[in-house]
Design an enzyme around this catalytic site. Structure first.
Site, PDB file in Angstrom:
ATOM      1  N   ASN A 258      -5.854   7.081 -27.007  1.00  6.13           N
ATOM      2  CA  ASN A 258      -4.827   6.424 -26.184  1.00  6.13           C
ATOM      3  C   ASN A 258      -5.369   5.157 -25.544  1.00  6.13           C
ATOM      4  O   ASN A 258      -4.657   4.166 -25.375  1.00  6.13           O
ATOM      5  CB  ASN A 258      -4.330   7.379 -25.096  1.00  6.13           C
ATOM      6  CG  ASN A 258      -3.539   8.551 -25.652  1.00  6.13           C
ATOM      7  OD1 ASN A 258      -3.038   8.505 -26.768  1.00  6.13           O
ATOM      8  ND2 ASN A 258      -3.442   9.615 -24.876  1.00  6.13           N
ATOM      9  N   GLU A 284       6.937 -16.128 -28.292  1.00  6.04           N
ATOM     10  CA  GLU A 284       6.361 -16.901 -29.381  1.00  6.04           C
ATOM     11  C   GLU A 284       5.761 -16.024 -30.463  1.00  6.04           C
ATOM     12  O   GLU A 284       5.559 -16.460 -31.597  1.00  6.04           O
ATOM     13  CB  GLU A 284       5.284 -17.847 -28.839  1.00  6.04           C
ATOM     14  CG  GLU A 284       5.833 -18.933 -27.929  1.00  6.04           C
ATOM     15  CD  GLU A 284       4.730 -19.785 -27.333  1.00  6.04           C
ATOM     16  OE1 GLU A 284       5.017 -20.948 -26.994  1.00  6.04           O
ATOM     17  OE2 GLU A 284       3.582 -19.293 -27.202  1.00  6.04           O
TER      18      GLU A 284
END
Length: 474
Positions: A258, A284
């Site tokens: 994780n 972007e």
């Protein structure tokens, strides 16, 4: 300053998400030693008056009162969310940010998507809208979930569709954790393929992460620590093995895995949290890396590997870090981008790295990388001044590369082994809203996706390299 909201769905999504909050707080505390609520903190945190529960008025710059995460936590089992409310990060969340049930989804995509997606739709929309209204300039939703279970894959993709319906202008970036071939959920191929259809149709960017790749990286880091010189041992409370993670104080086997996904999120959001000589707007990423709407699966890699752990090994040469970003061993998917075709690539650096270093390494690596003929200059670059805590620099590479077809084809094969026998189908079609045709439609969607990537891979070399080129994005 723009803000983003993190939406955590299912057990995996919430464990990864809480690890992100834990590590993000460490980064901000390392930089912000005066306890001031600044623009960097405002990107993912609110400054709340603990007496009234309301946001502290005025622009960033006041003293921190009580930080609240810009997040919505959803799980149809109470276990993980109950641990969150009793764990180290309990002050970050109010109970209204948590949405749960007691019964779970039974590892069934249809239950999560159709049953719980319908029952909890209004409550989820209300909480997401509340989080959005608490932002001055909402830029992005980050959705984290797994693909193999029922809640993460089913309800997670239902939430994704809600985001598109309710906030069509806000960027949607999904981090999806894919099961390994030896996953103990026998229906995970069904859940993953059904979920992939939704990701293909409704996400703007997907960062696929494979459990097997995460396990391999953790093994490499452990080996690196054990074989390095004296003093290179992993520290007791290091970021790669620490079991805190915002959920509990007892270490779990998957905490280190994780942590890697959380570090991926830290890197991709670093430019929106801190200043840099070449910051990357989150919008972007989709704009520069996704030339075709459906082909938005981005392969990620993190280097150096030891950036993910507090391992005291000598810093490798900067150029080696860039080379490693394109190595098979550093990908968060079981993929080899060097042997496939790039549609576009982003290099997001943190720390004391100059733009000239970026450009020099792009030119150095360019001859060994195959880009599609119409986008030979398809690079996006970013430099964030703040490195990961305890290290001088790091690099996140995001590649839109046809190598994803290997993993997707393997997933399709595992799906077909079950589907040809009609195994376990009755558990799905017995759910209100789920039809048998949903399986064939999901399979066709995945096959079309694979074919589109394969077509680009096979025809690109035939395209002229004299076509108009895109310059390096800055």
């Amino acid at each position: 300053m723009t803000q983003s909201v993190l939406i955590q769905v299912g057990q995996c999504g919430n464990q990864v998400g809480c690890r992100f909050w834990d590590l993000a707080l460490r980064e901000h505390a390392h930089i912000n030693k005066r306890g001031i609520y600044d623009e960097a903190l405002s990107s993912f945190f609110r400054n709340v008056d603990p007496r009234s529960g309301n946001d502290v008025g005025g622009p960033p710059g006041s003293r921190i009162s009580a930080l609240k995460a810009r997040a919505v936590l959803i799980d149809m089992e109470e276990g993980v969310l109950s641990q969150v409310l009793c764990g180290p990060l309990q002050q970050l969340f109010s109970s209204t940010q948590l949405i749960s049930n007691s019964y779970g989804s039974g590892n069934n995509w249809a239950v999560g998507h159709h049953t719980y997606g319908s029952v909890y739709r209004d409550q989820i929309v209300d909480q997401i809208r509340r989080a959005a209204e608490q932002c001055d300039c909402l830029q992005c939703f980050f959705l984290i979930h797994s693909m193999g279970g029922g809640t993460g894959s089913g309800l997670g993709t239902s939430v994704l569709k809600l985001l598109e319906d309710e906030f069509p202008e806000v960027c949607r970036i999904v981090t999806a954790v894919y099961p390994s071939a030896e996953d103990d959920v026998i229906t995970s191929p069904y859940n993953s393929v059904l979920a992939m259809r939704e990701l293909t149709e409704h996400a703007q960017c997907v960062l696929p992460v494979e459990n097997q790749s995460l396990m391999d990286i953790v093994s490499k880091i452990q080996l690196m620590s054990n074989t390095s010189r004296s003093g290179a041992a992993i520290k007791k409370d290091c970021t790669i093995i620490s079991g805190k993670g915002g959920v509990s104080k007892t270490e779990k086997p998957f905490d280190a895995m994780n942590n890697i996904v959380a570090n991926l999120l830290l890197s991709i959001t670093s430019s929106s949290r801190f200043e840099g000589s070449l910051n990357v707007d989150l919008n972007e990423i989709a704009m520069n890396l996704v030339p075709f709407p459906r082909l938005h699966y981005l392969v990620s890699s993190l280097t150096p590997l030891y950036t993910l752990a507090d391992v005291n090994v000598p810093t490798r040469r900067l150029d080696q870090m860039f080379s490693d970003a394109f190595s098979k061993d550093h990908q968060l998917m079981n993929a080899d981008p060097r042997h496939s075709m790039y549609l576009a690539c982003a290099l997001m650096v943190r720390g004391n790295v100059q733009v000239s270093d970026l450009r020099r390494n792009i030119e150095r690596l360019r001859p060994s990388l195959s880009f599609v003929g119409w986008n030979q200059e398809g690079w996006k670059t970013g430099v964030c001044a703040v490195p990961p805590v305890g290290h001088t620099h790091s690099l996140l590479a995001l590649a839109n590369n046809t190598c994803v077809t290997a993993s997707f084809t393997e997933l399709r094969d595992r799906f077909l082994k079950l589907y040809r026998k009609k195994a376990h189908l009755h558990h799905y079609v017995g759910v209100d809203g789920m039809e048998t045709s949903g399986f064939s439609e999901a399979l066709n969607s995945l096959s079309d996706l694979i074919e589109q990537y394969n077509t680009l891979n096979s025809t690109s070399s035939a395209l002229t390299h004299d076509a108009p080129r895109i310059n390096i994005a800055t």
